[in-house]
Design a protein around this motif. Structure first.
Motif, short mmCIF file in Angstrom:
data_model
loop_
_atom_site.label_atom_id
_atom_site.label_comp_id
_atom_site.label_asym_id
_atom_site.label_seq_id
_atom_site.Cartn_x
_atom_site.Cartn_y
_atom_site.Cartn_z
N LEU A 48 0.82 -1.21 0.00
CA LEU A 48 0.00 0.00 0.00
C LEU A 48 0.86 1.26 0.00
O LEU A 48 0.44 2.30 -0.53
N ILE A 49 2.04 1.20 0.60
CA ILE A 49 2.93 2.37 0.63
C ILE A 49 3.30 2.80 -0.79
O ILE A 49 3.53 3.98 -1.06
N ARG A 50 3.33 1.86 -1.72
CA ARG A 50 3.71 2.16 -3.12
C ARG A 50 2.51 2.54 -3.98
O ARG A 50 2.65 2.71 -5.19
N TRP A 51 1.33 2.68 -3.37
CA TRP A 51 0.10 2.90 -4.15
C TRP A 51 0.19 4.15 -5.01
O TRP A 51 -0.28 4.17 -6.15
N HIS A 52 0.79 5.21 -4.50
CA HIS A 52 0.79 6.49 -5.23
C HIS A 52 1.59 6.42 -6.52
O HIS A 52 1.45 7.31 -7.38
N VAL A 53 2.39 5.37 -6.69
CA VAL A 53 3.14 5.19 -7.94
C VAL A 53 2.56 4.04 -8.76
O VAL A 53 2.40 4.16 -9.98
N ASP A 54 2.21 2.94 -8.11
CA ASP A 54 1.79 1.74 -8.84
C ASP A 54 0.32 1.78 -9.27
O ASP A 54 -0.02 1.25 -10.34
N GLU A 55 -0.57 2.34 -8.47
CA GLU A 55 -1.99 2.20 -8.74
C GLU A 55 -2.74 3.53 -8.85
O GLU A 55 -3.93 3.53 -9.14
N ARG A 56 -2.10 4.65 -8.61
CA ARG A 56 -2.80 5.94 -8.68
C ARG A 56 -3.23 6.25 -10.10
O ARG A 56 -2.47 6.10 -11.05
N LYS A 57 -4.47 6.70 -10.23
CA LYS A 57 -5.01 7.07 -11.54
C LYS A 57 -4.42 8.40 -11.97
O LYS A 57 -4.52 9.38 -11.23
N ARG A 58 -3.87 8.46 -13.16
CA ARG A 58 -3.20 9.67 -13.64
C ARG A 58 -3.90 10.16 -14.90
O ARG A 58 -3.59 9.75 -16.01
N ASP A 59 -4.87 11.03 -14.69
CA ASP A 59 -5.62 11.60 -15.81
C ASP A 59 -5.59 13.11 -15.77
O ASP A 59 -6.44 13.77 -16.39
N GLY A 60 -4.63 13.70 -15.04
CA GLY A 60 -4.52 15.14 -14.98
C GLY A 60 -5.36 15.79 -13.90
O GLY A 60 -5.24 17.00 -13.68
N PRO A 114 -5.92 7.50 -0.69
CA PRO A 114 -6.64 8.56 0.04
C PRO A 114 -7.70 8.04 0.99
O PRO A 114 -8.04 8.72 1.95
N TRP A 115 -8.23 6.84 0.75
CA TRP A 115 -9.26 6.31 1.65
C TRP A 115 -8.65 5.66 2.90
O TRP A 115 -9.37 5.23 3.78
N LEU A 116 -7.31 5.59 2.97
CA LEU A 116 -6.66 5.00 4.13
C LEU A 116 -5.74 5.97 4.87
O LEU A 116 -5.33 5.70 5.99
N CYS A 117 -5.41 7.10 4.24
CA CYS A 117 -4.43 8.03 4.83
C CYS A 117 -4.79 8.41 6.26
O CYS A 117 -3.93 8.43 7.15
N MET A 118 -6.05 8.73 6.50
CA MET A 118 -6.47 9.29 7.78
C MET A 118 -7.23 8.29 8.64
O MET A 118 -7.87 8.67 9.61
N LYS A 119 -7.17 7.01 8.29
CA LYS A 119 -7.85 6.01 9.09
C LYS A 119 -7.09 5.76 10.40
O LYS A 119 -5.87 5.92 10.48
N ARG A 120 -7.83 5.34 11.39
CA ARG A 120 -7.28 5.15 12.73
C ARG A 120 -6.08 4.21 12.74
O ARG A 120 -5.12 4.42 13.48
N LYS A 121 -6.10 3.19 11.90
CA LYS A 121 -5.01 2.21 11.88
C LYS A 121 -3.69 2.85 11.49
O LYS A 121 -2.62 2.46 12.00
N TYR A 122 -3.73 3.83 10.59
CA TYR A 122 -2.51 4.40 10.05
C TYR A 122 -2.18 5.77 10.64
O TYR A 122 -1.25 6.43 10.18
N VAL A 160 -8.95 18.74 0.25
CA VAL A 160 -9.12 19.24 1.61
C VAL A 160 -9.31 18.11 2.60
O VAL A 160 -8.82 18.18 3.74
N PHE A 161 -10.00 17.03 2.21
CA PHE A 161 -10.37 16.00 3.17
C PHE A 161 -9.15 15.24 3.71
O PHE A 161 -9.28 14.49 4.68
N LEU A 162 -7.98 15.44 3.12
CA LEU A 162 -6.76 14.85 3.66
C LEU A 162 -6.00 15.81 4.56
O LEU A 162 -4.95 15.44 5.09
#
Length: 836
Positions: free
Chosen positions: A267-279, A340-348, A720-722
């Protein structure tokens, strides 16, 4: 096989022969090893799969793990120990450790096995059945699942002890279930992470560490390090209870444990491996500040596993309603590499510091941040070797602080900027447009026409605003380098001692954040909290519309200030005999209009969990709202207020407030088109100018002014939500629930956090167990088990089916190109057809 060679010297022939016997045994018994199996040397601790030649070298050079006498991870079966079993029940039962528990013990890490018996005890508990003949639960797995239920439901230690006693009595005789919370916690000791208890000066001058570690009095203020009784003499230096304590939970071991788990390391690599890049902007990685860091520091940006962190802190009262003065300050870290759906969760959300009360640290918070910043600086400059469970290799981990999340007073404490007075805006700084009210005795921030385009018609209006045209342009926000140049020579002695001579400098100190080499390169260092801005703006609007005493911005002093400023003379107070009459303004509501407003809110029904029950917040007797929480203001501002004011306000005034509500709704979106942000930024400027036309100057406090800068931070730092305080304050409510010892609230919070941290780590390896820190949706299980016969079937009319079908097509991304092409064809064939 004789294993006495493990305790022999590594230079003897006996030890070398034993190593070769072990290599032969492992090669013969490990299935599907592909030439690799776990290395049992004192450094690897059976955590890494390595080739046979490398294992032989490690064991000969570093030594064999002496407590590893049963080679369970290399193919050896273990006999189950039998407790209190009669002679007729002595038949042996082969028991193999669960795969999840085996992997968990490997991922615990060498820090927890500093003492050899910890490792041996944990292995024993993982292999020991709960009772004779039990094949589903071991002693360790049963305790972990029970502790998981305890943490989810917030059970006290006393109730958990009573439960263990009852369960032990229910199970067959000779079971291995502990009978007290203390005995159960000892089983979790190897999984728990360490923390440091650092004494502090009660006046927040220093921490008793490094060169001050052996002192008994503060070197600055001379106050005793320990609490003293009335009978103690001043010269008595006996040790006792510390006067103030800082709890530091080291972040590096926690990062290592995070990467040890395969799922989290991926999951740490999500922003490179799985992030949608459409501008479009969906994540901080889509924004300019993230990309600037990657371009300025290529060695950091090239590895997607390097962490970007957000720091959040705020004061909280751990006693709830029992005390109104105690203020504890937790400092938390969030990881922006995650989805983004895990950044601010209690676990992390990682608790790193706990500053004890009863007084808040205020401007001296830098003293308490120093242990954390030493680790952050080391992570940036040197890095640490971390094992990546996803790739199965070791890499050099680096980390940086991306931004801070805090309310506006804490913004001033962390940044060192004075957020009160004439220059209260930290972004406009010297260019802050302020006005001192003569009668209201307040500093207000008006003059937002300077943020409009040069040729905007509002700039030429005189009577509508403050009697003159606007020719100035908006101030340019300071860069990090410019801020550093202004604060680098400021030397302030921290601590609540004698008051220092006041200066005219709006920068109070050189923040400890500038000790980080990259901090001055960031465009946005401290984020404006949208939650508090929206709450304060909505509270001012509601208080003014309903004329609530103490909250309204329109009163006698406000009208006198209008007269003093020479604007809206028709609203000047008028005397009729002994009474003074205030003419109605465009936002003044009659009693009937107030009743209509309150009756609408009283009749609102919302979905379960959407907000508070709005009906209970309306006080019809006095026509006002009471008991609203921050999220209630959020719902009121974005959903209910535009409807509530419909038909009871003049059009111009109503349009301005409705546009403001729509603006807040827009900036809280989860996806942004970059070109759309320019429109939103211009919209914010126009809305504030509209409000200046209708609302009194006292309405425009610093929170209203900060609306101008919200879109800029979205462009630089992401959605904003992050970056708002909703999730942080909800997490602080959980921390308050950890307080079970009223005499030591901060210690209670830290101890229970450590226990939950260990449980959270273990739940990843045990099947059929609920994860604590990532809540599941509340809709799960509502229809399950009802059966087909009890399900309600609804038949839709033809026009309803067509409407639903059209709605789905019109809101599906994959269909949009076809709809656009169809519209173009229709427009070409029917040029007179209206756009709608």
């Amino acid at each position: 096989m004789n294993r006495s060679w493990i305790n022999s010297k590594r230079t003897t022939e006996e030890y070398e022969r034993g190593v070769e016997q072990f290599i032969e045994f492992a090669t013969r018994n490990v299935i599907d090893n592909n030439g690799r199996f776990y290395c049992p040397c004192v450094n690897c601790l059976n955590e890494r799969r390595l080739p046979t030649a490398v294992i032989r070298e490690h064991v000969l050079c570093d030594g064999f793990l002496k407590s590893y006498t049963k080679w369970t991870w290399h193919g050896e079966l273990v006999e189950v120990p039998i407790a209190n079993v009669s002679q007729t029940e002595t038949e042996e039962l082969d028991f193999v450790m669960e795969d999840g528990l085996e992997q968990m013990i490997r991922d615990v890490g060498d820090d927890a096995f500093a003492r050899s018996h910890m490792y041996e005890t944990l292995c024993s508990d993982a292999e020991m059945p709960l009772y004779w003949g039990c094949i589903k639960y071991t002693r360790l797995s049963a305790i972990l699942k029970l502790f998981n239920v305890k943490a989810i439901n917030g059970w006290t230690d006393k109730s958990f002890t009573e439960l263990l006693e009852l369960v032990s009595d229910i199970l067959p005789e000779g079971n291995t279930m502990p009978t007290s919370n203390y005995d159960a916690k000892k089983i979790l000791c190897p999984m728990g992470m360490k923390y440091k208890k650092i004494h502090a000066c009660p006046n927040d001058c220093v921490l008793y560490r490094k060169e001050y570690e052996k002192l008994h009095q503060c070197p600055h203020c001379g106050l005793s390090r320990y609490k003293q009784k009335d009978s103690d003499f001043e010269d008595d230096v006996r040790k006792g209870v510390p006067a103030k304590v800082l709890w530091y939970l080291p972040i590096i071991p926690r990062f290592k444990r995070l990467f040890a788990k395969v799922k989290d390391a991926k999951l740490i690599r999500w922003h490179v491996d799985e992030r949608k890049r459409d501008g479009q902007i969906r994540h901080p990685a889509d924004c300019s500040q993230w990309q600037t860091i990657d371009s300025m520091f290529p060695y950091f940006g090239n590895d997607p596993r390097n962490l970007r962190l957000g720091l959040a802190t705020d004061g909280m009262n751990p006693y709830g309603n029992l005390s109104s003065r105690h203020s504890s300050w937790p400092v938390m870290l969030v990881i922006y590499n995650l989805p983004p759906w895990l950044c601010m969760k209690r676990k992390y959300v990682m608790l790193s510091l706990m500053v004890s009360g009863p007084r808040q640290p205020g401007n001296d918070i830098d003293v308490y941040l120093s242990p954390l910043f030493e680790d952050l600086k080391m992570l940036w400059e040197e890095g640490v070797d971390v094992f990546d469970g996803y790739t199965g290799s070791t890499f050099k981990l680096h980390a940086m602080l991306f931004c801070t999340i805090n309310d506006f007073p804490t913004y001033g404490n962390l940044s060192g900027y004075s957020t009160k007075g004439h220059k209260a805006c930290p972004i406009c700084e010297e260019g802050t447009c302020h006005h001192q009210l003569k009668h209201g005795k307040k500093t207000v921030y008006i003059g937002h026409r300077r943020f409009l385009s040069v040729n905007h018609p509002f700039r030429k209006l005189k009577k509508t605003f403050i009697g003159c045209q606007e020719n100035e342009i908006a101030p340019t926000p300071l860069s990090g380098l410019e801020v550093y140049e202004r604060v680098k020579d400021i030397n302030v002695v921290l601590g609540k001692t004698e008051k220092q001579a006041t200066t005219t400098n709006i920068w109070k100190k050189r923040s400890i954040f500038f000790d980080l080499p990259y901090w001055k390169m960031l465009d946005v260092r401290h984020c404006i909290d949208v939650m508090h801005v929206e709450k304060n703006v909505c509270d001012s609007i509601i208080g003014t519309l309903l004329n609530i005493q103490g909250k309204t911005k329109d009163g006698m002093k406000s009208r006198l200030d209008l007269v003093e400023m020479g604007i809206r003379e028709q609203l000047a107070p008028q005397s009729h005999g002994k009474r003074t009459y205030l003419p109605s303004s465009c936002h003044t509501l009659s009693k009937q209009e107030k009743r209509s407003f309150c009756e609408f809110l009283r009749g609102v029904k919302v979905l379960h969990g959407y907000s508070s029950n709005v009906k209970r917040l309306v006080y019809m007797k006095y026509l006002k709202l009471l008991g609203l929480k921050s999220h209630d203001f959020h719902v009121l501002m974005q959903q209910l207020l535009p409807v509530a004011i419909r038909g009871i306000l003049p059009n111009n005034n109503r349009y301005a407030l409705t546009r403001l509500c729509f603006f807040f709704n827009a900036i809280c979106s989860k996806v942004f088109e970059p070109a759309w942000l320019d429109h939103l930024e211009n919209e914010a400027n126009v809305i504030l100018c509209d409000l200046e036309m209708y609302f009194p100057p006292s309405f425009f406090d610093i929170m209203v002014h900060l609306i101008v800068h919200l879109v800029r931070e979205i462009r630089l730092c992401g959605p904003v939500f992050l970056r708002w305080m909703y999730l942080i304050e909800r997490y602080m409510k959980i921390l308050k629930g950890y307080v079970k010892n009223q005499y030591h609230p901060e210690a209670s919070i830290v101890e229970r956090y450590i226990a939950e941290e260990a449980i959270e780590f273990c739940t990843e390896y045990i099947s059929e167990i609920e994860v604590i820190g990532v809540p599941k949706t509340r809709h799960n299980g509502r229809i399950a088990g009802k059966g087909i016969q009890s399900a309600k079937v609804v038949t839709l009319a033809q026009h309803e089916v067509i409407q639903a079908h059209f709605y789905i097509l019109n809101n599906t991304d994959i269909v949009q190109p076809y709809l656009s092409a169809h519209k173009d064809i229709v427009k070409r064939d029917n040029p007179r057809m209206p756009e709608k």
